[in-house]
Design a protein around this motif. Structure first.
Motif, short mmCIF file in Angstrom:
data_model
loop_
_atom_site.label_atom_id
_atom_site.label_comp_id
_atom_site.label_asym_id
_atom_site.label_seq_id
_atom_site.Cartn_x
_atom_site.Cartn_y
_atom_site.Cartn_z
N HIS A 63 0.83 -1.21 0.00
CA HIS A 63 0.00 0.00 0.00
C HIS A 63 0.86 1.26 0.00
O HIS A 63 0.53 2.26 -0.65
N ILE A 64 2.00 1.20 0.70
CA ILE A 64 2.89 2.36 0.78
C ILE A 64 4.09 2.12 -0.14
O ILE A 64 4.80 1.11 -0.01
N VAL A 89 -2.98 3.44 -3.15
CA VAL A 89 -1.59 3.50 -2.68
C VAL A 89 -1.30 4.83 -2.00
O VAL A 89 -1.99 5.83 -2.23
N VAL A 90 -0.29 4.80 -1.16
CA VAL A 90 0.36 6.02 -0.69
C VAL A 90 1.74 6.05 -1.34
O VAL A 90 2.50 5.08 -1.23
N ILE A 91 2.05 7.11 -2.05
CA ILE A 91 3.35 7.23 -2.70
C ILE A 91 4.15 8.32 -2.01
O ILE A 91 3.67 9.45 -1.84
N THR A 92 5.33 7.96 -1.55
CA THR A 92 6.18 8.88 -0.79
C THR A 92 7.61 8.74 -1.27
O THR A 92 7.90 7.99 -2.21
N GLY A 93 8.51 9.48 -0.64
CA GLY A 93 9.91 9.44 -1.06
C GLY A 93 10.83 10.02 -0.01
O GLY A 93 10.46 10.14 1.17
N SER A 94 12.01 10.41 -0.43
CA SER A 94 13.02 10.96 0.48
C SER A 94 12.59 12.32 1.01
O SER A 94 11.59 12.91 0.56
N ALA A 114 -9.49 12.51 -11.02
CA ALA A 114 -8.62 11.71 -10.16
C ALA A 114 -8.88 12.02 -8.68
O ALA A 114 -9.22 13.14 -8.32
N GLN A 115 -8.70 10.98 -7.85
CA GLN A 115 -8.89 11.12 -6.41
C GLN A 115 -7.52 11.03 -5.73
O GLN A 115 -6.98 9.95 -5.52
N ILE A 116 -6.97 12.19 -5.40
CA ILE A 116 -5.62 12.28 -4.82
C ILE A 116 -5.67 13.22 -3.62
O ILE A 116 -6.24 14.32 -3.70
N THR A 117 -5.06 12.81 -2.52
CA THR A 117 -5.07 13.61 -1.29
C THR A 117 -3.64 13.83 -0.81
O THR A 117 -2.82 12.89 -0.82
N TYR A 118 -3.34 15.06 -0.39
CA TYR A 118 -2.04 15.34 0.22
C TYR A 118 -2.06 14.89 1.68
O TYR A 118 -3.00 15.19 2.42
N GLU A 122 0.31 20.79 1.48
CA GLU A 122 -0.44 20.98 0.25
C GLU A 122 0.51 21.21 -0.94
O GLU A 122 1.40 22.05 -0.89
N GLY A 123 0.32 20.44 -1.99
CA GLY A 123 1.13 20.60 -3.20
C GLY A 123 2.39 19.76 -3.26
O GLY A 123 3.14 19.85 -4.24
N TYR A 124 2.61 18.93 -2.21
CA TYR A 124 3.86 18.17 -2.13
C TYR A 124 3.57 16.74 -1.68
O TYR A 124 2.58 16.48 -0.98
N PRO A 125 4.45 15.78 -2.06
CA PRO A 125 4.31 14.42 -1.55
C PRO A 125 4.50 14.42 -0.02
O PRO A 125 5.10 15.35 0.51
N PRO A 126 4.02 13.35 0.65
CA PRO A 126 3.42 12.12 0.12
C PRO A 126 1.97 12.32 -0.29
O PRO A 126 1.29 13.23 0.19
N LEU A 127 1.52 11.41 -1.17
CA LEU A 127 0.16 11.46 -1.71
C LEU A 127 -0.58 10.15 -1.43
O LEU A 127 0.01 9.07 -1.48
#
Length: 419
Positions: A63-64, A89-94, A114-118, A122-127
């Protein structure tokens, strides 16, 4: 923190042949399409971290999804997962990835359902992304945004019910990368129109949906972006020095193949023998005041800057506004590290850098390259070991795009020690 010291290399071996793996840019586009159309077979994929992270995310059932520093994996993956019904999914990074904006892409995707939540800022990952069957339609973007936002939308267009129209307002940045994307889409059978005069100051890209793709085996061309470091290296050598790289094509779709023309300014000629790219130093007659508009080749800014720094050439590089949101602020990073190498005056704006060298500019001592988590800082500044010892902090950041770089340097007689 480890560091590598690259010791001054006065007499590097010549006539060496290096195998450069597949283009990261091409590989990541093809991987997204392969996830949508399983009949695609891919060869010579990039061995870069960016490609490995993307492939891992596409293959994962977790999921992550953590994509590290991989910007294309974040942008392309966001669009892909948003268009896959039932995918959550939750998409994240460094930490740096969480500072790199993605709101422009998210807004465009949300405008077509699209259904996307911060999850944090706001405006940056993770999503958090809940995939849906998207109908498509029309999205509007400023044309000077990162080409990766535009490419992310183009790549999912074939599976949208109504396809996609992308209206680009203003001057398009990094046009070759968009052209690469559309060329790849045409290879799988997409019907595409790019109206560059759609309206005053507006261009429109129209991509029609397709149901399936005939079985296709695609070999990815090697990475032209990685050749830039070798163009720099050859520019620093004596007349007659040459190296060869493979596998490359004379009619490449990669924008950085423009290096062939750019490096004529530094006395480096390019030739081909089959799929072998040969770089030869042919002249020491170089204009001492150069200007390059890199709107279409922004990733070569550090490479060209370092070439001029090493050769003692005044230069102004413009068209760099997208570099502020890369792995680091590349404009300021060039200024900071470049000023440590030799006496110089380096000035910057939000989209340019200018290098002015006094007469007989002297090399400074104890040259240290901080990489700021940016692979291109290490890759671009390393060739300066032609003139002096170069200490590179966090040197293995190069694995993001060119894992075998130091091994290739060692093979031409560059001595490297870990400190």
């Amino acid at each position: 923190m480890i560091a590598f010291k690259l010791h001054k290399c006065g007499h590097p071996d010549t006539h060496k042949l290096f195998k450069i793996t597949g283009s990261k840019s091409e590989s990541n586009r093809w991987l997204i399409l392969q996830s949508l159309f399983s009949d695609l077979v891919l060869n010579n994929l990039s061995n870069s971290d960016d490609t490995r992270y993307l492939k891992k995310a596409l293959d994962s059932t977790d999921h992550i999804l953590d994509i590290g520093h991989a910007g294309t994996a974040m942008r392309f993956g966001t669009a892909l997962f948003a268009s896959q019904a039932g995918k959550s999914v939750v998409i994240t990074g460094s930490d740096r990835m969480k500072e790199r904006p993605i709101g422009i892409l998210v807004n465009a995707l949300q405008s077509i359902g699209a259904q996307i939540t911060y999850l944090n800022k706001e405006g940056y990952p993770p999503l958090e992304i809940t995939g849906k069957k998207l109908k498509g339609g029309t999205v509007t973007l400023q044309a000077n945004v990162s080409s990766q936002y535009i490419t992310a939308l183009c790549l999912i267009a074939p599976v949208l019910e109504n396809g996609l129209e992308i209206e680009l307002i203003g001057e398009v940045t990094s046009r070759p990368y968009i052209e690469m994307t559309l060329s790849i889409l045409k290879k799988i059978g997409c019907d595409i129109q790019w109206d560059e005069n759609f309206d005053d100051n507006v261009e429109k890209i129209s991509i029609q949906p397709i149901k399936n793709v005939d079985k296709l085996s695609q070999t990815v061309e090697s990475d032209w972006s990685s050749t830039g470091y070798w163009y720099t290296w050859v520019a620093f050598q004596n007349i007659g020095y040459k190296i060869s790289l493979e596998s490359f094509y004379n009619d490449s779709m990669q924008g950085d193949s423009k290096l062939q023309d750019i490096y004529k300014n530094f006395g480096v000629e390019t030739s081909f023998e089959g799929n072998k790219l040969i770089l030869t130093k042919t002249s020491d007659t170089i204009d001492q005041q150069l200007h390059f508009d890199l709107t279409e080749q922004p990733d070569q800014a550090q490479t060209i800057f370092v070439t001029c720094l090493g050769l003692g050439i005044n230069v102004e590089l413009t068209g760099l506004h997208t570099l502020k949101i890369k792995e680091t602020d590349r404009i300021e990073a060039m200024k900071e590290v470049g000023s440590r190498f030799r006496e110089s005056v380096i000035t910057t704006t939000s989209d340019s850098i200018k290098l002015i060298l006094p007469h007989n500019s002297k090399l400074l001592h104890d040259f240290v390259v901080d990489t700021y988590h940016d692979h291109r800082m290490a890759l671009s500044f390393a060739p300066l070991c032609k003139f002096t010892d170069v200490q590179i902090n966090d040197p293995m950041v190069v694995t993001k795009s060119y894992p075998y770089y130091y091994e290739h340097l060692k093979s031409i007689n560059v001595s490297i020690t870990e400190i």
